[in-house]
Design a protein around this motif. Structure first.
Motif, mmCIF file in Angstrom:
data_model
loop_
_atom_site.group_PDB
_atom_site.id
_atom_site.type_symbol
_atom_site.label_atom_id
_atom_site.label_comp_id
_atom_site.label_asym_id
_atom_site.label_seq_id
_atom_site.Cartn_x
_atom_site.Cartn_y
_atom_site.Cartn_z
ATOM 1 N N LYS A 66 99.706 51.264 23.167
ATOM 2 C CA LYS A 66 99.074 52.412 23.003
ATOM 3 C C LYS A 66 97.821 52.258 24.048
ATOM 4 C CE LYS A 66 100.070 53.852 18.291
ATOM 5 N NZ LYS A 66 99.458 54.218 16.972
ATOM 6 N N GLU A 67 97.121 51.242 24.072
ATOM 7 C CA GLU A 67 95.883 51.186 25.068
ATOM 8 C C GLU A 67 96.357 51.112 26.492
ATOM 9 O OE1 GLU A 67 91.796 50.921 26.031
ATOM 10 O OE2 GLU A 67 93.186 51.641 24.690
ATOM 11 N N ARG B 179 97.555 54.448 27.519
ATOM 12 C CA ARG B 179 96.313 55.439 27.941
ATOM 13 C C ARG B 179 95.667 55.040 29.199
ATOM 14 N NH1 ARG B 179 90.940 55.194 28.125
ATOM 15 N NH2 ARG B 179 90.863 53.028 27.386
ATOM 16 N N ALA C 267 95.524 57.373 32.917
ATOM 17 C CA ALA C 267 94.319 57.660 33.390
ATOM 18 C C ALA C 267 94.324 56.785 34.944
ATOM 19 C CB ALA C 267 93.107 56.884 32.604
ATOM 20 N N ASP D 111 86.322 51.097 31.810
ATOM 21 C CA ASP D 111 87.911 50.709 31.615
ATOM 22 C C ASP D 111 88.099 49.481 32.719
ATOM 23 O OD1 ASP D 111 88.393 52.559 29.750
ATOM 24 O OD2 ASP D 111 89.009 54.328 31.172
#
Length: 514
Positions: free
Chosen positions: A406-407, A410, A414, A424
């Protein structure tokens, strides 16, 4: 009551600065947030604002001194009734406070809202204007993207703070701008066609275009640390382009000039400039300025090669077990977790498993010290149309495979949209680079300094393998571990790669922590 003036945080990798100049003298009245002293680091000049109103009571350090973050610079006493006060500067105060998103001014014809360069993180002080989405006379809505800014680390869009019409564009694509600098003006509440387009005033052309190209032409002398380095290394003023205010040469400019080939001693000869192309070839060439992000990538990769004792070791892994596991559970996994089960989740967990056993691969060198990281922040290299970026999955060792997927999803989204934040991409302790998605069969990845290890994944290729005395076809992948031999021994590097291979070929080890 006295107020202390101290050196502010200068960025993640900056620990000290030089006092460039004091803008006030002892006894001068000052206003809160008024620039009071200018500090110069290797990368940029920073104006320190007054933390309170009053009178400058004491200057602790003099111009030219080197100070560390948090050091005491001076003292401010409460303002006396008869004290004089100077008006607060506009641009400098805005820059010293981090840059405001917008400022408002009342002008004939309606309220004009100024849109300035926003703060992009504590270590970022300038940016390059990328694509401009709007032109003078265009109507805009609140939070609608106006233009794109690109820093050394990421790209970000600047949004409109109000509804209105673009009254004036002060910058153009490719311009270099400082935090707090004016980008454009919007007439709030106006409709398209109601606002008369304003030409860009000659006086407001980007400072970069008017900035002297050479240090010798600058209206300000080189910063103290820059002058010292130039003297020590025999670099002539004419060989260095200043990036500071009014073309001032900073220490970072001297270092960059030395890297480009400026002589490091009077006896050395500068590198020969690129010869001109033949006329028939030159007309078919296209010269494009490197983006700030690309320049940073180039510099960091070159620094990694120059500073680390880099070595690469290889192994191969049979991906049968992982591929069978994905095939068996991919539908159930996606239904439960809302994300597809990819290879990166397995590789990330395998890496964190191996890092716990071989901590040197998760460490970094700081001078004569080794810093061991008792956590796993895994950087995942992502290729974008702007260049390579490495967002970080923080505390990956504490995550499940689903949380990792999931990370990574994401962060990847981005990165592609140019919306990665500074947070990040900071703090990684180890990096994974997957060249296999582009078809790479084998590579030697370059370290992501100051990390001491990077894992290269490659294309899964069916090959004949001998298993139990029989030749069978298996999906195989070459793995490459580049490491800093100053801190990681060959035995540790090989063992680290073998542990990853063992876990991927027998995923049950992840469950049993074996």
């Amino acid at each position: 009551m006295a107020t202390e003036i101290r050196v502010p945080t200068l960025g993640e990798s900056v620990a000290e600065a030089t006092i460039a100049r004091w803008m006030k003298n002892v006894g001068d009245a000052i206003a809160a947030d008024e620039p009071i002293v200018e500090l110069e680091t290797d990368k940029v000049s920073i104006e320190v604002p007054a933390p309170a109103s009053g009178t400058l009571d004491e200057i602790v350090v003099k111009e030219g001194d080197t100070v560390e973050v948090g050091a005491l610079l001076g003292m401010i006493a409460e303002r006396q009734a008869a004290g004089k006060s100077k008006p607060e500067t506009n641009q400098s105060a805005a820059e010293a406070s981090g840059g405001s998103q917008n400022q408002e001014a009342t002008m004939a014809g309606g309220k004009i809202v100024e849109v300035n360069v926003p703060s992009a993180g504590e270590s970022v002080t300038e940016a390059q204007v990328g694509e401009i989405y709007k032109k003078v006379g265009d109507a805009v809505k609140t939070d609608e993207a106006l233009l794109e800014l690109e820093t050394d680390k990421a790209a970000q869009e600047v949004m409109s703070p109000v509804d209105g019409v673009i009254k004036e564009l002060v910058v153009a694509s490719g311009d270099e701008v400082q935090v707090g600098a004016l980008l454009l003006r919007i007439e709030e509440g106006a409709s398209a066609g109601a606002a008369k387009p304003a030409e860009k005033p000659a006086a407001e052309k980007p400072a970069e275009a008017e900035k002297p190209a050479k240090a010798a032409e600058s209206s300000r002398p080189p910063a103290p640390s820059a002058q010292k380095l130039m003297t020590e290394q025999g670099v002539k003023a004419g060989d260095v382009s200043g990036s500071g205010k009014e073309g001032q040469v900073l220490k970072g400019d001297v270092l960059a000039a030395m890297e480009r080939g400026a002589p490091s001693s009077p006896a050395e000869t500068p590198k020969v400039a690129r010869p001109a192309s033949p006329a028939e070839d030159e007309v078919r060439e296209e010269r494009v300025k490197m983006t700030r992000l690309r320049q940073t990538i180039a510099r960091r990769l070159k620094d990694a090669q120059a500073n680390a004792a880099m070595l690469t070791t290889f192994n191969e892994v049979d991906m049968t077990a992982v591929m069978d596991l994905r095939k068996k559970y991919k539908d159930l996994f996606e239904k439960k977790h809302g994300v597809k089960l990819g290879f990166m989740g397995f590789f990330t967990k395998a890496v964190t498993h191996a890092l716990k056993e071989i901590p040197a691969v998760n460490a970094e060198i700081d001078g004569t010290d080794i810093i061991y990281k008792n956590f796993c922040h895994i950087g995942v290299a992502v290729g974008t149309d702007r260049g390579l970026v490495v967002p970080v999955v923080r505390d990956a060792d504490r995550m499940s495979i689903a949380e990792v997927e999931k990370e990574i999803g994401r962060l990847g989204l981005a990165a592609r949209d140019g919306k990665l934040s500074m947070a990040d991409m900071q703090g990684g302790t180890f990096t994974i680079s997957n060249g296999g998605v582009y078809g790479s069969l084998m590579s030697t990845p370059i370290l992501n300094a100051p990390q001491s290890g990077i894992l290269g994944m490659h294309k899964i290729q069916e090959r004949p393998m001998v298993v139990g005395g029989q030749i069978v076809i298996r999906p195989m992948m070459y793995l490459a571990l580049s490491y800093d031999h100053r801190i990681v021994d060959g035995k540790e590097a090989v063992t680290f790669l073998v542990r990853i291979k063992d876990v991927l070929e027998d995923p049950e080890r992840l469950v049993l922590d074996l």
